[in-house]
Scaffold this motif. Structure first.
Motif, PDB file in Angstrom:
ATOM      1  N   ASP A 121       0.817  -1.208   0.000  1.00 57.60           N
ATOM      2  CA  ASP A 121       0.000   0.000   0.000  1.00 57.60           C
ATOM      3  C   ASP A 121       0.856   1.266   0.000  1.00 57.60           C
ATOM      4  O   ASP A 121       0.353   2.356   0.191  1.00 57.60           O
ATOM      5  N   SER A 122       2.154   1.134  -0.247  1.00 58.89           N
ATOM      6  CA  SER A 122       3.042   2.297  -0.327  1.00 58.89           C
ATOM      7  C   SER A 122       3.206   2.741  -1.769  1.00 58.89           C
ATOM      8  O   SER A 122       3.190   1.931  -2.689  1.00 58.89           O
ATOM      9  N   LEU A 123       3.350   4.042  -1.933  1.00 53.88           N
ATOM     10  CA  LEU A 123       3.544   4.635  -3.253  1.00 53.88           C
ATOM     11  C   LEU A 123       4.909   5.287  -3.317  1.00 53.88           C
ATOM     12  O   LEU A 123       5.352   5.912  -2.341  1.00 53.88           O
ATOM     13  N   HIS A 124       5.566   5.176  -4.455  1.00 55.61           N
ATOM     14  CA  HIS A 124       6.814   5.905  -4.671  1.00 55.61           C
ATOM     15  C   HIS A 124       6.457   7.296  -5.167  1.00 55.61           C
ATOM     16  O   HIS A 124       5.735   7.438  -6.153  1.00 55.61           O
ATOM     17  N   ILE A 125       6.969   8.299  -4.472  1.00 55.49           N
ATOM     18  CA  ILE A 125       6.726   9.700  -4.812  1.00 55.49           C
ATOM     19  C   ILE A 125       8.090  10.377  -4.948  1.00 55.49           C
ATOM     20  O   ILE A 125       8.900  10.343  -4.022  1.00 55.49           O
ATOM     21  N   VAL A 126       8.327  11.010  -6.099  1.00 56.93           N
ATOM     22  CA  VAL A 126       9.589  11.704  -6.335  1.00 56.93           C
ATOM     23  C   VAL A 126       9.476  13.117  -5.756  1.00 56.93           C
ATOM     24  O   VAL A 126       8.514  13.838  -6.034  1.00 56.93           O
ATOM     25  N   CYS A 127      10.449  13.490  -4.962  1.00 51.52           N
ATOM     26  CA  CYS A 127      10.457  14.810  -4.342  1.00 51.52           C
ATOM     27  C   CYS A 127      10.618  15.892  -5.414  1.00 51.52           C
ATOM     28  O   CYS A 127      11.523  15.813  -6.245  1.00 51.52           O
ATOM     29  N   PRO A 128       9.779  16.936  -5.393  1.00 46.22           N
ATOM     30  CA  PRO A 128       9.898  18.015  -6.372  1.00 46.22           C
ATOM     31  C   PRO A 128      11.096  18.932  -6.117  1.00 46.22           C
ATOM     32  O   PRO A 128      11.428  19.755  -6.957  1.00 46.22           O
ATOM     33  N   HIS A 129      11.741  18.775  -4.964  1.00 48.22           N
ATOM     34  CA  HIS A 129      12.853  19.643  -4.604  1.00 48.22           C
ATOM     35  C   HIS A 129      14.213  18.993  -4.856  1.00 48.22           C
ATOM     36  O   HIS A 129      15.095  19.604  -5.451  1.00 48.22           O
ATOM     37  N   CYS A 130      14.387  17.750  -4.372  1.00 48.73           N
ATOM     38  CA  CYS A 130      15.699  17.101  -4.465  1.00 48.73           C
ATOM     39  C   CYS A 130      15.687  15.845  -5.337  1.00 48.73           C
ATOM     40  O   CYS A 130      16.716  15.215  -5.522  1.00 48.73           O
ATOM     41  N   ASP A 131      14.528  15.470  -5.848  1.00 46.11           N
ATOM     42  CA  ASP A 131      14.339  14.315  -6.734  1.00 46.11           C
ATOM     43  C   ASP A 131      14.575  12.967  -6.065  1.00 46.11           C
ATOM     44  O   ASP A 131      14.692  11.951  -6.744  1.00 46.11           O
ATOM     45  N   ALA A 132      14.616  12.932  -4.742  1.00 47.33           N
ATOM     46  CA  ALA A 132      14.717  11.653  -4.040  1.00 47.33           C
ATOM     47  C   ALA A 132      13.392  10.913  -4.185  1.00 47.33           C
ATOM     48  O   ALA A 132      12.325  11.524  -4.190  1.00 47.33           O
ATOM     49  N   VAL A 133      13.473   9.600  -4.299  1.00 49.31           N
ATOM     50  CA  VAL A 133      12.268   8.781  -4.382  1.00 49.31           C
ATOM     51  C   VAL A 133      11.872   8.380  -2.962  1.00 49.31           C
ATOM     52  O   VAL A 133      12.663   7.779  -2.235  1.00 49.31           O
ATOM     53  N   ASN A 134      10.663   8.759  -2.582  1.00 46.91           N
ATOM     54  CA  ASN A 134      10.155   8.507  -1.237  1.00 46.91           C
ATOM     55  C   ASN A 134       9.066   7.445  -1.295  1.00 46.91           C
ATOM     56  O   ASN A 134       8.312   7.378  -2.262  1.00 46.91           O
ATOM     57  N   ARG A 135       8.973   6.657  -0.243  1.00 47.12           N
ATOM     58  CA  ARG A 135       7.906   5.667  -0.126  1.00 47.12           C
ATOM     59  C   ARG A 135       6.886   6.228   0.863  1.00 47.12           C
ATOM     60  O   ARG A 135       7.217   6.491   2.015  1.00 47.12           O
ATOM     61  N   VAL A 136       5.665   6.416   0.386  1.00 44.94           N
ATOM     62  CA  VAL A 136       4.611   7.009   1.206  1.00 44.94           C
ATOM     63  C   VAL A 136       3.434   6.036   1.269  1.00 44.94           C
ATOM     64  O   VAL A 136       2.946   5.604   0.220  1.00 44.94           O
ATOM     65  N   PRO A 137       2.977   5.670   2.462  1.00 44.54           N
ATOM     66  CA  PRO A 137       1.794   4.819   2.547  1.00 44.54           C
ATOM     67  C   PRO A 137       0.612   5.513   1.860  1.00 44.54           C
ATOM     68  O   PRO A 137       0.355   6.699   2.106  1.00 44.54           O
ATOM     69  N   ALA A 138      -0.083   4.798   1.008  1.00 52.53           N
ATOM     70  CA  ALA A 138      -1.190   5.388   0.236  1.00 52.53           C
ATOM     71  C   ALA A 138      -2.206   6.121   1.117  1.00 52.53           C
ATOM     72  O   ALA A 138      -2.628   7.225   0.774  1.00 52.53           O
ATOM     73  N   PRO A 139      -2.594   5.559   2.280  1.00 50.93           N
ATOM     74  CA  PRO A 139      -3.565   6.274   3.111  1.00 50.93           C
ATOM     75  C   PRO A 139      -3.032   7.593   3.685  1.00 50.93           C
ATOM     76  O   PRO A 139      -3.801   8.432   4.138  1.00 50.93           O
ATOM     77  N   ARG A 140      -1.702   7.794   3.663  1.00 48.89           N
ATOM     78  CA  ARG A 140      -1.103   9.011   4.233  1.00 48.89           C
ATOM     79  C   ARG A 140      -0.820  10.072   3.184  1.00 48.89           C
ATOM     80  O   ARG A 140      -0.260  11.121   3.486  1.00 48.89           O
ATOM     81  N   LEU A 141      -1.196   9.828   1.938  1.00 49.10           N
ATOM     82  CA  LEU A 141      -0.906  10.762   0.849  1.00 49.10           C
ATOM     83  C   LEU A 141      -1.495  12.141   1.115  1.00 49.10           C
ATOM     84  O   LEU A 141      -0.893  13.157   0.780  1.00 49.10           O
ATOM     85  N   ASP A 142      -2.663  12.195   1.738  1.00 46.89           N
ATOM     86  CA  ASP A 142      -3.326  13.480   2.016  1.00 46.89           C
ATOM     87  C   ASP A 142      -2.835  14.159   3.292  1.00 46.89           C
ATOM     88  O   ASP A 142      -3.319  15.219   3.657  1.00 46.89           O
ATOM     89  N   ASP A 143      -1.863  13.564   3.976  1.00 44.05           N
ATOM     90  CA  ASP A 143      -1.381  14.080   5.259  1.00 44.05           C
ATOM     91  C   ASP A 143      -0.139  14.963   5.138  1.00 44.05           C
ATOM     92  O   ASP A 143       0.664  15.024   6.068  1.00 44.05           O
ATOM     93  N   ALA A 144       0.037  15.637   4.012  1.00 43.35           N
ATOM     94  CA  ALA A 144       1.179  16.533   3.776  1.00 43.35           C
ATOM     95  C   ALA A 144       2.514  15.838   4.031  1.00 43.35           C
ATOM     96  O   ALA A 144       3.315  16.285   4.853  1.00 43.35           O
ATOM     97  N   PRO A 145       2.799  14.731   3.306  1.00 35.50           N
ATOM     98  CA  PRO A 145       4.063  14.029   3.536  1.00 35.50           C
ATOM     99  C   PRO A 145       5.270  14.881   3.157  1.00 35.50           C
ATOM    100  O   PRO A 145       5.178  15.763   2.295  1.00 35.50           O
ATOM    101  N   THR A 146       6.383  14.595   3.829  1.00 35.67           N
ATOM    102  CA  THR A 146       7.628  15.312   3.559  1.00 35.67           C
ATOM    103  C   THR A 146       8.681  14.343   3.044  1.00 35.67           C
ATOM    104  O   THR A 146       8.596  13.135   3.261  1.00 35.67           O
ATOM    105  N   CYS A 147       9.682  14.885   2.398  1.00 32.83           N
ATOM    106  CA  CYS A 147      10.764  14.094   1.825  1.00 32.83           C
ATOM    107  C   CYS A 147      11.682  13.586   2.931  1.00 32.83           C
ATOM    108  O   CYS A 147      12.062  14.345   3.826  1.00 32.83           O
TER     109      CYS A 147
END
Length: 145
Positions: free
Chosen positions: A3-29
């Motif tokens: 249930d984790s999603l890979h999200i690329v940071c718009p600032h440093c381009d690091a690939v982050n793993r974010v739990p899908a249910p937490r996507l709306d919780d303002a995740p940080t890199c």
């Protein structure tokens, strides 16, 4: 974690793993600690573009534009408003085809502005021409699963 999603940071381009249910919780890199979603389109260079479309598990909406293009400038505030409504379910980016001519050529961009929707590194839809916020949102919805 399926249930984790890979999200690329718009600032440093690091690939982050974010739990899908937490996507709306303002995740940080995890690398630079900045917010992964800012509600603004991300300007991408040629070097950054492929990483964002290939490594992101959320769809990526791309505005191919150029600074000298009148319709591109007209659409810019509408695209900004669309970004505020589409994130974090979508990554919203802009590619200046003057600076990233290789990307424009690779994707056969013949007119600007052109919107393209990418999912899992593949283009799934394309729309040339300027649109307002409601048309952008409607077009994205039409081409989403």
């Amino acid at each position: 974690m399926s249930d984790s999603l890979h999200i690329v940071c718009p600032h440093c381009d690091a690939v982050n793993r974010v739990p899908a249910p937490r996507l709306d919780d303002a995740p940080t890199c995890g690398k630079c600690t900045k917010q992964l979603f800012t509600g603004h389109p991300v300007d991408l260079s040629s070097q950054r573009f492929l990483k964002h479309i290939e490594r992101s598990d959320i769809p990526v909406l791309v505005d191919f534009w150029a600074p000298w293009c009148g319709p591109c400038r007209t659409m810019a505030p509408f695209y900004e408003q669309a970004a505020q409504r589409l994130e974090p379910q979508y990554r919203v980016v802009k590619v200046n085809t003057e600076d990233a001519q290789d990307i424009g050529a690779r994707y056969n961009i013949r007119s600007i502005p052109t919107l393209a929707l990418f999912r899992n590194g593949r283009e799934v839809a394309r729309q040339p021409g300027a649109m307002d916020t409601n048309n952008i949102l409607g077009w994205v919805q039409q081409h989403s699963k």
